[in-house]
Scaffold this motif. Structure first.
Motif, PDB file in Angstrom:
ATOM      1  N   PHE A  32       0.864  -1.181   0.000  1.00 12.00           N
ATOM      2  CA  PHE A  32       0.000   0.000   0.000  1.00 12.00           C
ATOM      3  C   PHE A  32       0.900   1.229   0.000  1.00 12.00           C
ATOM      4  CE2 PHE A  32      -2.127  -3.424   2.296  1.00 12.00           C
ATOM      5  CZ  PHE A  32      -3.356  -3.486   1.657  1.00 12.00           C
ATOM      6  N   ASP A  33       0.608   2.192  -0.838  1.00 15.63           N
ATOM      7  CA  ASP A  33       1.442   3.400  -0.942  1.00 15.63           C
ATOM      8  C   ASP A  33       0.771   4.581  -0.241  1.00 15.63           C
ATOM      9  OD1 ASP A  33       2.910   1.756  -2.598  1.00 15.63           O
ATOM     10  OD2 ASP A  33       2.973   3.143  -4.284  1.00 15.63           O
ATOM     11  N   ASP A  34       1.546   5.396   0.372  1.00 18.33           N
ATOM     12  CA  ASP A  34       1.273   6.753   0.916  1.00 18.33           C
ATOM     13  C   ASP A  34       1.013   6.834   2.434  1.00 18.33           C
ATOM     14  OD1 ASP A  34       1.509   7.393  -1.739  1.00 18.33           O
ATOM     15  OD2 ASP A  34      -0.494   8.192  -1.976  1.00 18.33           O
ATOM     16  N   PHE A  35       0.097   6.272   3.116  1.00 14.95           N
ATOM     17  CA  PHE A  35      -1.009   5.469   2.674  1.00 14.95           C
ATOM     18  C   PHE A  35      -2.314   5.962   3.333  1.00 14.95           C
ATOM     19  CE2 PHE A  35      -1.405   3.343   6.756  1.00 14.95           C
ATOM     20  CZ  PHE A  35      -0.127   3.339   7.263  1.00 14.95           C
ATOM     21  N   CYS A  90       9.467   2.832   3.502  1.00 16.92           N
ATOM     22  CA  CYS A  90       9.657   4.265   3.225  1.00 16.92           C
ATOM     23  C   CYS A  90       9.096   4.674   1.852  1.00 16.92           C
ATOM     24  CB  CYS A  90      11.147   4.581   3.290  1.00 16.92           C
ATOM     25  SG  CYS A  90      11.524   6.308   2.920  1.00 16.92           S
ATOM     26  N   HIS A  91       8.435   5.821   1.835  1.00 14.86           N
ATOM     27  CA  HIS A  91       7.872   6.362   0.584  1.00 14.86           C
ATOM     28  C   HIS A  91       8.217   7.848   0.482  1.00 14.86           C
ATOM     29  CE1 HIS A  91       5.311   6.010  -2.878  1.00 14.86           C
ATOM     30  NE2 HIS A  91       4.276   6.641  -2.390  1.00 14.86           N
ATOM     31  N   GLY A  92       9.341   8.222   1.117  1.00 15.07           N
ATOM     32  CA  GLY A  92       9.730   9.635   1.170  1.00 15.07           C
ATOM     33  C   GLY A  92       8.894  10.380   2.194  1.00 15.07           C
ATOM     34  N   ALA A  94       8.034  13.921   2.042  1.00 10.42           N
ATOM     35  CA  ALA A  94       7.159  14.914   1.403  1.00 10.42           C
ATOM     36  C   ALA A  94       6.443  14.373   0.171  1.00 10.42           C
ATOM     37  CB  ALA A  94       7.960  16.157   1.046  1.00 10.42           C
ATOM     38  N   HIS A  95       6.676  13.115  -0.154  1.00  7.84           N
ATOM     39  CA  HIS A  95       6.018  12.477  -1.301  1.00  7.84           C
ATOM     40  C   HIS A  95       6.222  13.294  -2.583  1.00  7.84           C
ATOM     41  CE1 HIS A  95       2.724  10.579  -3.688  1.00  7.84           C
ATOM     42  NE2 HIS A  95       3.102   9.521  -3.012  1.00  7.84           N
ATOM     43  N   GLN A  96       7.471  13.578  -2.869  1.00 17.57           N
ATOM     44  CA  GLN A  96       7.825  14.324  -4.077  1.00 17.57           C
ATOM     45  C   GLN A  96       8.403  13.368  -5.115  1.00 17.57           C
ATOM     46  OE1 GLN A  96       7.616  17.880  -4.418  1.00 17.57           O
ATOM     47  NE2 GLN A  96       6.320  17.507  -2.630  1.00 17.57           N
ATOM     48  N   PHE A 131       9.153   4.461  -4.968  1.00 15.56           N
ATOM     49  CA  PHE A 131       9.286   5.797  -5.554  1.00 15.56           C
ATOM     50  C   PHE A 131       7.914   6.462  -5.651  1.00 15.56           C
ATOM     51  CE2 PHE A 131      13.067   3.618  -7.046  1.00 15.56           C
ATOM     52  CZ  PHE A 131      14.040   4.587  -6.891  1.00 15.56           C
ATOM     53  N   PRO A 132       7.739   7.658  -5.035  1.00 17.71           N
ATOM     54  CA  PRO A 132       6.471   8.362  -5.202  1.00 17.71           C
ATOM     55  C   PRO A 132       6.168   8.569  -6.695  1.00 17.71           C
ATOM     56  CG  PRO A 132       7.754   9.396  -3.469  1.00 17.71           C
ATOM     57  CD  PRO A 132       8.643   8.369  -4.122  1.00 17.71           C
ATOM     58  N   TYR A 133       4.951   8.278  -7.079  1.00 16.22           N
ATOM     59  CA  TYR A 133       4.470   8.367  -8.469  1.00 16.22           C
ATOM     60  C   TYR A 133       5.241   7.421  -9.404  1.00 16.22           C
ATOM     61  CZ  TYR A 133       2.972  12.748  -6.354  1.00 16.22           C
ATOM     62  OH  TYR A 133       2.456  13.679  -5.492  1.00 16.22           O
ATOM     63  N   GLY A 134       6.079   6.560  -8.845  1.00 17.85           N
ATOM     64  CA  GLY A 134       6.910   5.704  -9.684  1.00 17.85           C
ATOM     65  C   GLY A 134       7.960   6.487 -10.452  1.00 17.85           C
ATOM     66  N   THR A 201      -1.525  -0.880  -4.311  1.00 19.46           N
ATOM     67  CA  THR A 201      -2.737  -0.082  -4.364  1.00 19.46           C
ATOM     68  C   THR A 201      -2.614   1.032  -3.323  1.00 19.46           C
ATOM     69  OG1 THR A 201      -5.167  -0.199  -4.362  1.00 19.46           O
ATOM     70  CG2 THR A 201      -4.027  -1.525  -2.703  1.00 19.46           C
ATOM     71  N   HIS A 202      -3.698   1.769  -3.107  1.00 13.09           N
ATOM     72  CA  HIS A 202      -3.672   2.859  -2.113  1.00 13.09           C
ATOM     73  C   HIS A 202      -4.778   2.639  -1.085  1.00 13.09           C
ATOM     74  CE1 HIS A 202      -1.269   4.443  -5.436  1.00 13.09           C
ATOM     75  NE2 HIS A 202      -0.711   5.269  -4.566  1.00 13.09           N
ATOM     76  N   ASP A 203      -5.961   3.267  -1.294  1.00 17.61           N
ATOM     77  CA  ASP A 203      -7.056   3.117  -0.334  1.00 17.61           C
ATOM     78  C   ASP A 203      -7.807   1.804  -0.549  1.00 17.61           C
ATOM     79  OD1 ASP A 203      -7.570   4.784  -2.732  1.00 17.61           O
ATOM     80  OD2 ASP A 203      -9.676   4.552  -2.144  1.00 17.61           O
TER      81      ASP A 203
HETATM   82 ZN   LIG Z   1       2.637   7.525  -3.380  1.00 16.44          ZN
END
Ligand SMILES: [Zn+2]
Length: 244
Positions: A32-35, A90-92, A94-96, A131-134, A201-203
């Motif tokens: 799950f990303d962000d999340f 880890c996904h960064g 600031a998600h940049q 990587f945020p946004y890949g 996925t995310h949500d």
């Molecule tokens: Zn993300």
């Protein structure tokens, strides 16, 4: 071709940590990303029913916040996730997108997220990165390869044979590209090639965003993997199993 796409393609063609996967059997990871908070509050019970442990790629900057209508995880969620044996990755902070950031910005962001995650990792460090946004370039791929045992992008595909641990392929389970046929094909191929499948996925919601999944979609993937006898491991454990 846009600069973003060029960078991503160029990064894929520049291996940083090439290995030959030595798995005797296929394996899968659920990530799950962000999340969004629902990845845990709705996704967690489904994972528990299937006795599966997942990887939660955490961007520290989202903690306890609601951004553009999306409610994100909070510190209590992270403690519960760690206690349940899932991986906090880890996904960064600031998600940049990484390719536009200077070395100094990358370093500061990585340090900030490491500091943020520490209390939820028993004072340790995250082992896995997405990587945020890949978005990735050869330069940022090298940057994260020095800090993590594995890094995931969003290039669609399985991981088998010769792979780059610094940029692993993924299989989207998002609503916007959900295809039962594609998942069936991927599972069949994973069994044949003894591949490592990394779902993302995310949500998780009855009415998910285009980047999320329904509880039924998550359950279906977990059921299908169980039927195919494909073991599910968090990324940090899968990478060890995959390189044998
Ligand atoms: Zn993300």
């Amino acid at each position: 071709m846009s600069w973003v796409r060029f960078n991503r393609l160029f990064a894929r063609l520049t291996p940083v940590r090439p290995v030959r996967l030595g798995t005797a059997r296929p394996i899968a990871s659920i990530t799950f990303d962000d999340f969004p908070k629902s990845a845990w509050t709705r996704g967690g019970p489904i994972l528990a029913q299937h006795r599966a442990r997942a990887t939660y790629y955490t961007a520290g900057g989202f903690c306890g916040r609601t951004v553009d209508g999306t409610v994100y995880y909070d510190a209590q969620d992270l403690r519960a996730i760690a206690a349940a044996g899932h991986e906090i990755a880890c996904h960064g902070f600031a998600h940049q997108a990484t390719p536009t950031q200077s070395f100094r910005e990358l370093t500061e962001d990585a340090a900030r997220n490491a500091e943020f995650l520490k209390p939820f990792l028993n004072g340790g460090a995250a082992e896995s990165y997405a990587f945020p946004y890949g978005a990735v370039s050869p330069r940022t791929k090298k940057f994260y390869a020095r800090r993590f045992t594995n890094a995931r992008g969003v290039h669609p595909g399985l991981n088998s044979g010769r792979v780059d641990l610094a940029l692993l392929n993924g299989v989207s389970m998002e609503k916007r590209c959900w295809s039962r046929e594609a998942i069936t094909r991927a599972i069949t191929r994973a069994r044949h090639d003894r591949a490592w499948m990394v779902f993302y996925t995310h949500d998780i919601s009855d009415d998910p965003s285009p980047y999320g999944s329904t509880p039924a979609m998550l359950s279906e993937i977990l059921d299908r993997l169980a039927q195919a006898h494909i073991e599910i491991l968090p990324m940090r454990e899968a990478v060890k199993a995959a390189i044998g």
